[in-house]
Scaffold this motif. Structure first.
Motif, mmCIF file in Angstrom:
data_model
loop_
_atom_site.group_PDB
_atom_site.id
_atom_site.type_symbol
_atom_site.label_atom_id
_atom_site.label_comp_id
_atom_site.label_asym_id
_atom_site.label_seq_id
_atom_site.Cartn_x
_atom_site.Cartn_y
_atom_site.Cartn_z
ATOM 1 N N ILE A 163 0.841 -1.207 0.000
ATOM 2 C CA ILE A 163 0.000 0.000 0.000
ATOM 3 C C ILE A 163 0.872 1.251 0.000
ATOM 4 O O ILE A 163 0.606 2.203 -0.736
ATOM 5 N N ARG A 164 1.914 1.228 0.813
ATOM 6 C CA ARG A 164 2.792 2.403 0.885
ATOM 7 C C ARG A 164 3.461 2.691 -0.463
ATOM 8 O O ARG A 164 3.550 3.845 -0.890
ATOM 9 N N GLN A 165 3.918 1.645 -1.134
ATOM 10 C CA GLN A 165 4.558 1.834 -2.432
ATOM 11 C C GLN A 165 3.572 2.407 -3.448
ATOM 12 O O GLN A 165 3.918 3.278 -4.255
ATOM 13 N N GLU A 166 2.329 1.926 -3.405
ATOM 14 C CA GLU A 166 1.291 2.446 -4.310
ATOM 15 C C GLU A 166 1.023 3.929 -4.027
ATOM 16 O O GLU A 166 0.817 4.717 -4.955
ATOM 17 N N ILE A 167 1.040 4.306 -2.749
ATOM 18 C CA ILE A 167 0.809 5.709 -2.365
ATOM 19 C C ILE A 167 1.957 6.581 -2.845
ATOM 20 O O ILE A 167 1.750 7.649 -3.435
ATOM 21 N N LEU A 168 3.190 6.135 -2.619
ATOM 22 C CA LEU A 168 4.361 6.926 -3.004
ATOM 23 C C LEU A 168 4.518 7.009 -4.519
ATOM 24 O O LEU A 168 5.058 7.992 -5.034
ATOM 25 N N ASP A 169 4.042 5.978 -5.226
ATOM 26 C CA ASP A 169 4.092 5.991 -6.694
ATOM 27 C C ASP A 169 2.874 6.674 -7.308
ATOM 28 O O ASP A 169 2.743 6.738 -8.531
ATOM 29 N N TYR A 170 1.983 7.148 -6.473
ATOM 30 C CA TYR A 170 0.748 7.821 -6.878
ATOM 31 C C TYR A 170 -0.159 6.908 -7.692
ATOM 32 O O TYR A 170 -0.911 7.337 -8.550
ATOM 33 N N GLN A 171 -0.089 5.610 -7.409
ATOM 34 C CA GLN A 171 -1.004 4.660 -8.040
ATOM 35 C C GLN A 171 -2.278 4.508 -7.214
ATOM 36 O O GLN A 171 -3.301 4.081 -7.718
ATOM 37 N N TYR A 172 -2.150 4.817 -5.931
ATOM 38 C CA TYR A 172 -3.283 4.733 -5.007
ATOM 39 C C TYR A 172 -3.298 6.013 -4.185
ATOM 40 O O TYR A 172 -2.316 6.351 -3.516
ATOM 41 N N VAL A 173 -4.393 6.762 -4.295
ATOM 42 C CA VAL A 173 -4.507 8.040 -3.579
ATOM 43 C C VAL A 173 -5.692 7.951 -2.625
ATOM 44 O O VAL A 173 -6.819 8.293 -2.981
ATOM 45 N N PRO A 174 -5.454 7.473 -1.397
ATOM 46 C CA PRO A 174 -6.562 7.336 -0.444
ATOM 47 C C PRO A 174 -7.056 8.691 0.030
ATOM 48 O O PRO A 174 -6.301 9.674 0.065
ATOM 49 N N ASP A 175 -8.324 8.735 0.423
ATOM 50 C CA ASP A 175 -8.879 9.965 0.991
ATOM 51 C C ASP A 175 -8.290 10.242 2.367
ATOM 52 O O ASP A 175 -8.261 11.374 2.815
ATOM 53 N N GLY A 176 -7.838 9.196 3.026
ATOM 54 C CA GLY A 176 -7.276 9.334 4.358
ATOM 55 C C GLY A 176 -7.158 7.974 5.015
ATOM 56 O O GLY A 176 -7.238 6.925 4.357
ATOM 57 N N ALA A 177 -6.962 7.972 6.340
ATOM 58 C CA ALA A 177 -6.743 6.738 7.077
ATOM 59 C C ALA A 177 -7.940 5.780 6.976
ATOM 60 O O ALA A 177 -7.765 4.566 6.908
ATOM 61 N N LYS A 178 -9.156 6.338 6.957
ATOM 62 C CA LYS A 178 -10.342 5.480 6.903
ATOM 63 C C LYS A 178 -10.352 4.631 5.636
ATOM 64 O O LYS A 178 -10.754 3.465 5.659
ATOM 65 N N ASP A 179 -9.928 5.224 4.541
ATOM 66 C CA ASP A 179 -9.898 4.529 3.252
ATOM 67 C C ASP A 179 -8.943 3.333 3.308
ATOM 68 O O ASP A 179 -9.278 2.217 2.892
ATOM 69 N N VAL A 180 -7.735 3.561 3.846
ATOM 70 C CA VAL A 180 -6.738 2.489 3.939
ATOM 71 C C VAL A 180 -7.170 1.446 4.965
ATOM 72 O O VAL A 180 -7.013 0.242 4.751
ATOM 73 N N ALA A 181 -7.707 1.902 6.101
ATOM 74 C CA ALA A 181 -8.141 0.989 7.160
ATOM 75 C C ALA A 181 -9.221 0.044 6.652
ATOM 76 O O ALA A 181 -9.237 -1.142 6.990
ATOM 77 N N LYS A 182 -10.116 0.578 5.811
ATOM 78 C CA LYS A 182 -11.184 -0.250 5.243
ATOM 79 C C LYS A 182 -10.597 -1.351 4.377
ATOM 80 O O LYS A 182 -11.092 -2.484 4.363
#
Length: 258
Positions: A163-182
């Motif tokens: 998940i972290r790699q996807e976030i840093l590569d801008y492949q996954y842009v969560p709205d916030g912690a709730k999105d990732v926690a889900k």
């Protein structure tokens, strides 16, 4: 009822110091090592790190030493009557070095106990018992949390890393912690906690970093305006975007592009 038989705070011993009590001290003993030392859990001395706690049960052999430098520690001799599996119920192990991530809550209560031990009054024994229970119940909570952290890091490490790699590569842009926690089927507060424990950075910081690095690529590879890029990266406020960009890259977006 818990009774203190003796207590010392930051007790300083000269080099060559050792304790060797084959049958223990006749009571329980809690140690806080403020210097690296050695202890003997069986038939061989092994290192014990500065910042470790060690709890000896009644009647157990107590053997620890430090030869090369001053040995500084906190110690607490005490009795519990009736015992009723007090430490087993709290989940605090005997004869096992314990390193807590946050020792301050314990050392603060310890100092409070140290002061109270030398006081007197009609409620003195009650106050000692109350503070000793607070010490060990807090210790139990911190120890369980640290153990839970270790289990959680192991359990979620692979998925969190992805998940972290996807976030840093801008492949996954969560709205916030709730999105990732889900995505992990855990609470957002717990997600933020184990994320920080795993990577040493907060989820929020990594989301910002992913956006800023994506913006940097757009500045270099496209002709879009800075305001367009800011909007593409989720920023409604251009000034806020420019401020965060400069914080990460040391220059404004326009200067970075030039």
């Amino acid at each position: 009822m818990i009774q203190i038989n003796g207590i010392a705070h930051q007790f300083r011993n000269p080099p060559g110091f050792y304790i060797d009590r084959p049958n223990g001290s006749g009571d329980f003993l809690l140690l806080f090592f403020r210097a690296d030392a050695e202890y003997c859990p069986a038939d061989k001395y092994i290192p014990i790190a500065k910042g470790s706690f060690l709890l000896y049960p009644k009647g157990a052999s107590q053997r620890y030493r430090k030869f090369d430098d001053f040995f500084i520690n906190d110690w607490l001799h005490f009795d519990i009557n009736p015992y009723d599996n007090y430490f087993e119920n709290l989940g605090i192990p005997f004869n096992c070095p314990i390193s807590l991530k946050n020792t301050k809550p314990i050392t603060d209560i310890f100092i409070d106990l140290y002061v109270e031990f030398f006081n007197d009054g009609p409620q003195h024994e009650f106050i000692i018992d109350y503070k000793m229970n607070a010490l060990f119940h807090k210790f139990s909570d911190l120890y369980r949390l640290d153990t839970m952290d270790t289990d959680a890091v192991s359990k979620y490490h692979s998925e969190l890393t992805r998940i972290r790699q996807e976030i840093l590569d801008y492949q996954y842009v969560p709205d916030g912690a709730k999105d990732v926690a889900k995505r992990l089927n855990i609470s957002s507060s717990y997600l933020q906690h184990i994320y920080k424990v795993t990577f040493g950075e907060s989820l929020h910081q990594d989301i910002i970093k992913g956006r800023i690095e994506h913006a940097a690529q757009l500045l270099l590879l496209t002709n879009k305006s800075v305001s367009e890029i800011a909007a593409d990266c989720g920023y409604d406020n251009l000034e806020h975007f420019s401020r965060q960009f400069k914080k990460h890259h040391g220059v404004s977006p326009k200067k970075f592009r030039r």
